[in-house]
Design an enzyme around this catalytic site. Structure first.
Site, PDB file in Angstrom:
ATOM      1  CE1 TYR A  15      -3.239  -3.005   0.732  1.00  0.00           C
ATOM      2  CE2 TYR A  15      -1.905  -3.359   2.692  1.00  0.00           C
ATOM      3  CZ  TYR A  15      -2.868  -3.791   1.801  1.00  0.00           C
ATOM      4  OH  TYR A  15      -3.470  -5.002   1.999  1.00  0.00           O
ATOM      5  CE1 TYR A 143      -7.472  -6.148   3.059  1.00  0.00           C
ATOM      6  CE2 TYR A 143      -6.736  -7.987   4.413  1.00  0.00           C
ATOM      7  CZ  TYR A 143      -6.582  -7.169   3.307  1.00  0.00           C
ATOM      8  OH  TYR A 143      -5.535  -7.389   2.448  1.00  0.00           O
ATOM      9  CG  ASP A 244     -11.006 -14.104   6.387  1.00  0.00           C
ATOM     10  OD1 ASP A 244     -10.032 -14.646   6.940  1.00  0.00           O
ATOM     11  OD2 ASP A 244     -10.900 -13.171   5.569  1.00  0.00           O
ATOM     12  CE  LYS A 273      -2.762 -11.048   8.258  1.00  0.00           C
ATOM     13  NZ  LYS A 273      -4.007 -10.871   7.512  1.00  0.00           N
TER      14      LYS A 273
END
Ligand SMILES: *Cc1c(COP(=O)(O)O)cnc(C)c1O
Length: 353
Positions: A15, A143, A244, A273
């Site tokens: 980003y 997200y 998620d 992750k």
């Protein structure tokens, strides 16, 4: 040109801008909770590399697993071939995930595991002769990753919807859960989701959400009853529930998986992750036997996804070693200690930001 200058000219960071790159620090070592920079200064990493390094950096058990696997073989394709690291990891995962989840798709990143989950849901209903059920409903503030299907279910305001509105699939957004984790549950909190599902269920394949904590959307911790009600609505209206747990999985919320706070099982779970203890990229999409059978019951009869590095043996061995540490470790008391510590020392800062 020194390293930092070279980096500024030739590398993208997450980003960031090519014209106004953010400053960044060069790390030359990492151990436990500490990062050592090129100038020898030492920092404490308070976010464990985006919540992934759950056992600390440079852990001897995971290091040994990686070295052993490199000496055996680092990679073979998963098409028509299998191996012990994938099988061992799958056994460990299935022993720990919520009940009913039974079939594991090993993917290369969290975003890909979300793509796979969404594709599973769409293919599931297409194979049941209900191709009209192809949309996803999701709470705002979520997200789910940066690839296109994942982006389509990220928060439509904080996400990238305005930038890509001509290409992103149009999904259905419900208001974000409002009752916080520690508050008394307010039944009104589920009403907007219920209304949207009642209106749109004929076009809905799945509800996707981050259980208990909306992570990247601001660490919003919401009430487990929201999750329980969401599960009931999915059952009532024949919609798959995708949890998620890429950020919340592996002990992050005090339970092994955040779904356990509500005592529910999703139809599909996404893990990533911390799966590899923060060592390397790997993710998993695990579905129920019902979803797996439903996908394969009619043409094309197969699930259409297969990354080149699917079930990479090195990543499997590392993930397996991380799960060993979870199984043998004291993460429950450690998480409780960290929670208490943060409570004690961060509460005075509450009104300062
Ligand atoms: C980080 C994250 C993803 C994306 O995972 P990547 O490995 O970065 O692609 C998806 N969902 C949630 C909840 C996440 O925290």
């Amino acid at each position: 040109m020194n390293n930092i200058e070279y980096d500024k000219r030739h590398l993208w960071h997450p980003y960031t801008s090519a014209t106004h790159p953010l400053p960044c620090y060069e790390v030359k070592g990492a151990s436990g909770v500490e990062l050592t920079l090129a100038d020898n200064s030492v920092l404490i990493d308070g976010m464990s590399s985006w919540w992934a390094a759950i056992h600390g950096y440079n852990h001897p058990h995971i290091n040994a697993a990686a070295k052993n696997q490199i000496d055996a073989f680092s990679h073979v394709m998963f098409g028509g071939i299998t191996h012990e690291p994938a099988i061992k990891l799958t056994k460990q995962l299935l022993a720990m995930v919520p009940e009913g989840l039974n079939r594991v798709f090993l993917a290369d990143s969290g975003s890909v595991s979300v793509e796979v989950a969404i594709k599973m849901a769409l293919q599931y209903y297409a194979c049941q002769g209900q191709p009209n059920k192809h949309k996803i409903i999701t709470p705002r503030n979520g997200y789910h990753g940066d690839t296109f299907a994942a982006m389509s279910v990220c928060d439509p305001i904080n996400g990238m919807h305005s930038l890509f509105k001509n290409v992103l699939a149009e999904q259905i957004f419900a208001p974000a859960p409002q009752t916080r984790f520690e508050q008394t549950w307010n039944e009104d909190d589920i009403a907007p989701l219920e209304e949207l599902i009642a209106t749109h269920h004929n076009e809905l394949a799945a509800l996707i959400l981050e259980p208990i904590v909306q992570g990247a959307g601001g660490m919003r911790m919401y009430h487990p009853m929201y999750l329980k009600r969401a599960r009931q609505l999915c059952d009532e209206y024949n919609i798959l529930l995708i949890a998620d747990e890429i950020a919340t999985g592996f002990g992050r919320t005090g339970k092994l998986f955040a779904c356990e706070h509500a005592g529910i099982s999703p139809d599909i779970i996404c893990l990533g992750k911390a799966l590899t203890g923060g060592y390397m990229t790997m993710a998993a999409t695990i579905c129920t036997e019902d979803v797996a059978m439903g996908i394969c019951q009619s043409a094309p009869g197969v699930f259409m996804h297969g990354p080149t590095y699917m079930a990479n043996p090195l990543a499997c061995a590392v993930a397996s070693a991380s799960l060993d540490l979870i199984a043998s470790g004291e993460w429950q008391s450690q998480v409780a200690n960290i929670e208490q510590w943060l409570h004690q020392y961060m509460t005075p800062c509450k009104n300062r930001c």
